[in-house]
Scaffold this motif. Structure first.
Motif, PDB file in Angstrom:
ATOM      1  N   PHE A 234     -11.148  20.845   4.796  1.00 51.80           N
ATOM      2  CA  PHE A 234     -10.189  20.074   5.452  1.00 51.80           C
ATOM      3  C   PHE A 234     -10.148  19.968   6.779  1.00 51.80           C
ATOM      4  O   PHE A 234      -9.986  21.276   7.360  1.00 51.80           O
ATOM      5  N   ASP A 236      -7.608  19.681   9.116  1.00 55.99           N
ATOM      6  CA  ASP A 236      -6.671  20.693   9.714  1.00 55.99           C
ATOM      7  C   ASP A 236      -6.954  22.031   9.605  1.00 55.99           C
ATOM      8  O   ASP A 236      -6.537  23.005  10.671  1.00 55.99           O
ATOM      9  N   ASP A 237      -7.700  22.469   8.502  1.00 56.74           N
ATOM     10  CA  ASP A 237      -8.092  23.984   8.630  1.00 56.74           C
ATOM     11  C   ASP A 237      -9.161  24.340   9.797  1.00 56.74           C
ATOM     12  O   ASP A 237      -9.204  25.311  10.397  1.00 56.74           O
ATOM     13  N   THR A 322      -5.953  24.625   2.756  1.00 57.89           N
ATOM     14  CA  THR A 322      -5.755  23.242   2.120  1.00 57.89           C
ATOM     15  C   THR A 322      -6.496  23.270   0.942  1.00 57.89           C
ATOM     16  O   THR A 322      -7.869  23.299   0.882  1.00 57.89           O
ATOM     17  N   ASP A 326      -4.992  18.278  -2.437  1.00 54.64           N
ATOM     18  CA  ASP A 326      -3.944  18.121  -1.109  1.00 54.64           C
ATOM     19  C   ASP A 326      -4.753  17.183   0.006  1.00 54.64           C
ATOM     20  O   ASP A 326      -4.327  16.326   0.469  1.00 54.64           O
ATOM     21  N   GLY A 327      -5.944  18.001  -0.030  1.00 51.42           N
ATOM     22  CA  GLY A 327      -6.759  17.311   1.284  1.00 51.42           C
ATOM     23  C   GLY A 327      -7.127  15.706   0.795  1.00 51.42           C
ATOM     24  O   GLY A 327      -6.993  14.900   1.771  1.00 51.42           O
TER      25      GLY A 327
END
Length: 349
Positions: A234, A236-237, A322, A326-327
């Motif tokens: 993901f 954000d990671d 994540t 959710d991702g």
């Protein structure tokens, strides 16, 4: 003999490919921290430029953002950017992406990924930087069957021109780092996904096809017992990992290092598709099922990508958090909103 360099003391960050998927999110993250970001991009039409323009318009809202439109292959242009802004940190994400497209337009890969990266290295030599971080790819592992992939594995047999250019980037960076003492870090990305992502990626195109009433093509021969595995990461990671590397003391990274940056939790392709259907269903408040067509694996594709991230975890405590569920939910919620698909669905019903 290695050359001693007088490095930059300012806090200017140069992000190439700044209106690309990863470049946009990284730029936004740094801008939110009040840092000065110089974004460089050519806004090409490899995929719909409107998405890139929308990313750019969001970045332009920041007073601490400067955008330079230019071509990596133009050495004078690159030199002018370095001379004008004197970046301390360079995150080089611009490249011609895509495995399959490299079969159709190989020239673009040589100009952008080889010539362009050479120009970046030359500029880092002439205008010394504190740290050069650049995008490599999990594709360098070729048809490696040993999993998880580790940075110490042999990567001498790429199976696509795209992979060959990324392996070349690692060799070039190693050489320049050795000769000119440039702290350089290569990141082997593993299938990055998320909102405002690349429309050429399979997960994104699956939604396009669903809303067009078209079948999605699945390149696994319908062989569920021996399904393809992918290490989906993901966005954000990924950004947290890059941010940690930026903050890492450059002395820990000399002369040159390469890291996997992935999720370390591979998912079967069919499981990923099922999760995507479920996420889209939640976004639309209806049941979703893709029309599926199964085809042989494409030239240049590999059966599995699975990252060992121990090395990066040891250096900067990188731990993706994540889940696929959710991702994908974040992605499908964004997609439905961005393309007004909820409204279209309401009108159809």
């Amino acid at each position: 003999m290695k050359q001693k360099q007088q490095r930059q003391l300012n806090n200017v960050y140069l992000i190439t490919g700044a209106v690309g998927f990863i470049g946009y999110f990284l730029s936004k993250k740094l801008l939110d921290q009040g840092l000065q970001v110089i974004g460089f991009d050519n806004i090409n039409d490899y995929y719909d430029p409107q998405l890139k323009i929308d990313r750019l318009n969001q970045l332009k809202e920041y007073d601490n953002f400067v955008f330079v439109e230019g071509d990596l292959a133009e050495k004078v242009e690159i030199g002018a950017v370095f001379e004008t802004y004197q970046p301390a940190i360079v995150v080089h994400l611009a490249a011609q992406a895509g495995v399959r497209y490299s079969l159709e337009n190989p020239d673009a890969y040589i100009q952008s990924n080889i010539v362009g990266f050479f120009n970046i290295l030359e500029a880092c030599k002439k205008y010394p930087v504190n740290h050069l971080i650049y995008a490599s790819s999990s594709s360098v592992y070729g048809s490696n069957t040993k999993v998880p992939f580790e940075e110490t594995d042999r990567v001498d047999h790429p199976v696509s021109l795209y992979a060959a250019t990324k392996k070349s980037n690692e060799l070039m960076a190693h050489t320049y780092s050795h000769l000119y003492n440039i702290p350089a870090t290569g990141l082997r990305f593993f299938t990055v996904y998320g909102p405002m992502g690349r429309p050429d990626m399979a997960y994104y195109s699956f939604l396009d096809k669903y809303f067009n009433g078209e079948a999605i093509k699945i390149y696994n021969n319908g062989d569920f017992a021996n399904d393809l595995y992918r290490d989906f990461t993901f966005i954000d990671d990924i950004i947290r990992g890059i941010e940690k590397l930026i903050l890492c003391p450059s002395d820990d990274l000399i002369p040159h290092r390469v890291f996997n940056i992935g999720n370390n939790k591979p998912v079967k392709l069919m499981e990923f598709i099922a999760a995507l259907e479920k996420a889209l269903g939640k976004s639309l408040n209806e049941n979703v099922s893709f029309i599926k067509e199964y085809e042989p694996i494409k030239p240049g594709d590999v059966p599995a990508t699975y990252a060992s991230t121990n090395k990066l975890e040891d250096i900067v405590d990188f731990k993706p958090s994540t889940s696929i569920t959710d991702g994908l939910q974040v992605f499908t919620d964004w997609y439905v909103h961005y393309y007004n698909k909820l409204q279209e669905t309401s009108l159809r019903s």
